[in-house]
Design an enzyme around this catalytic site. Structure first.
Site, mmCIF file in Angstrom:
data_model
loop_
_atom_site.group_PDB
_atom_site.id
_atom_site.type_symbol
_atom_site.label_atom_id
_atom_site.label_comp_id
_atom_site.label_asym_id
_atom_site.label_seq_id
_atom_site.Cartn_x
_atom_site.Cartn_y
_atom_site.Cartn_z
ATOM 1 N N ASP A 26 57.993 91.900 2.187
ATOM 2 C CA ASP A 26 57.639 92.431 3.499
ATOM 3 C C ASP A 26 56.118 92.537 3.604
ATOM 4 O O ASP A 26 55.451 92.973 2.653
ATOM 5 C CB ASP A 26 58.235 93.827 3.700
ATOM 6 C CG ASP A 26 59.756 93.825 3.755
ATOM 7 O OD1 ASP A 26 60.350 92.732 3.664
ATOM 8 O OD2 ASP A 26 60.334 94.920 3.893
ATOM 9 N N HIS A 51 57.016 93.781 -1.770
ATOM 10 C CA HIS A 51 56.061 93.872 -0.670
ATOM 11 C C HIS A 51 54.788 93.093 -0.993
ATOM 12 O O HIS A 51 54.413 92.964 -2.151
ATOM 13 C CB HIS A 51 55.702 95.333 -0.389
ATOM 14 C CG HIS A 51 56.846 96.155 0.107
ATOM 15 N ND1 HIS A 51 57.799 96.679 -0.741
ATOM 16 C CD2 HIS A 51 57.190 96.543 1.359
ATOM 17 C CE1 HIS A 51 58.693 97.358 -0.035
ATOM 18 N NE2 HIS A 51 58.345 97.294 1.239
#
Length: 268
Positions: free
Chosen positions: A63, A209
Site C-alpha cells: 500500500d 507498505h
C-alpha cells in the site's frame, strides 16, 4: 428440596438455532482457517482475505498513500530478487503527485490496484460519498496507468456492508489480507520477517507498505523473499491468485458476517 426449571417452546427453539449456527460456524472456520466461505449465488458482496489453493502461491501487496523515499528501495529489492509479480495499491492523491513513481511501478510490470481517494474510513461516509471516493480514484489511476483498476483495498482496511456493495457495483473486488506484516508499526526487521514467513500459507495475501512512514520494509523484504522461496513459494499478483479458485458463488467473509448469523439465529 427438589427444584425444576420450566422452558418455553420459544426459548428452546432459540437455543437450538443458536447451537446449530455455532456448530456450522465452527466447522467452516476450521476448514477455511478463519475465513467464512458460503456457497450461494445470492450471497452479498464480501472481502477477499486469501484464496483456497493447494499450490504454494503467495501474493505480496504494497500500500502507498504517502511519501517518496520508500517506493524506490522496495522496487529495487524486487528487481534484484527477480520478483516480477506483486500488487501495489495506490491512493489517488499520492499518485497524482508522484506520477513518475506510478510509471516506474507500471513499467516494471507490477499490478496496480486502487487504495481509494481520501485516506479515511469509508464506513463513516454516505453511500454517495463512498461512490465518489472510489470513482475519483478510479479516474485518476486509469489516466495515469492507461488501465482501469478492478481491485481495491480500502484505506485502513475499513469497510462495512455498504462499502462492499458500492465497490462491487462499481466493478471492484475488495482485497484484504491474511498476513499482516505490521511493518506499519516499525516493529523491527526481525519481527517483520518472522511475522510474514511464519504465518505464510498457500493462497496467502500479505500486507506490506511502501509509504515513507514504514521505515523497515525495504530492509525486511530481501529476507522475506529468500525465506518464502526456501519454503517453496512462488510469487504471484492478486489477480493471478484469484484465478486459482472459482469464486462464482463462493465468498470469503469477515468476522462481522459470523456475528450477524449468530444474532439472526438468536432473534436479536
Amino acid at each position: 428440596m427438589n427444584s425444576f426449571y420450566v422452558f418455553s417452546g420459544k426459548k428452546i427453539k432459540r437455543f437450538f438455532y443458536i447451537f446449530a449456527a455455532a456448530l456450522l460456524a465452527a466447522g467452516v472456520v476450521y476448514v477455511e482457517r478463519g475465513n467464512i466461505t458460503v456457497f450461494s449465488q445470492a450471497a452479498p458482496p464480501s472481502a477477499i482475505y486469501s484464496v483456497p489453493t493447494e499450490k504454494k502461491l503467495i501474493a505480496l501487496t504494497f500500500d502507498i498513500s504517502w511519501g517518496e523515499k520508500r517506493p524506490g528501495p522496495i522496487l529495487k529489492v524486487l528487481e534484484d530478487k527477480k520478483v516480477d509479480k506483486a500488487t501495489f495499491f495506490l491512493s489517488s492523491p499520492w499518485s497524482k503527485t508522484h506520477p513518475d513513481i506510478v510509471t516506474s511501478i507500471k513499467d516494471a510490470g507490477y499490478e496496480i490496484g486502487s487504495h481509494g481517494h481520501k485516506h479515511v474510513n469509508y464506513s463513516t461516509l454516505s453511500n454517495e460519498e463512498i461512490r465518489t471516493q472510489i470513482s475519483t480514484a478510479h479516474t485518476v489511476l486509469t489516466e495515469l496507468t492507461g488501465k482501469e483498476p478492478n481491485l481495491i483495498r480500502m484505506p485502513n482496511g475499513d469497510f462495512d456492508k455498504r462499502v462492499l456493495q458500492v465497490a462491487t457495483d462499481l466493478g471492484y473486488k475488495v482485497i484484504q489480507w491474511d498476513t499482516d506484516s505490521l511493518d506499519w508499526k516499525n516493529i523491527g526487521v526481525d519481527n517483520i520477517v518472522n511475522r510474514v514467513t511464519k504465518k505464510a500459507h498457500p493462497g496467502d495475501i500479505v500486507l506490506l507498505h511502501a509509504s515513507d512512514s514504514c521505515k523497515q520494509t525495504h530492509e525486511a523484504l530481501p529476507r522475506i523473499i529468500d525465506e518464502l522461496r526456501a519454503q517453496g513459494y512462488e510469487f504471484v499478483t492478486v489477480s493471478e491468485l484469484l484465478s486459482q479458485s472459482s469464486t462464482e458463488g463462493k465468498e470469503v467473509r469477515d468476522s462481522a458476517w459470523l456475528n450477524d448469523r449468530l444474532q439472526d439465529a438468536a432473534g436479536m
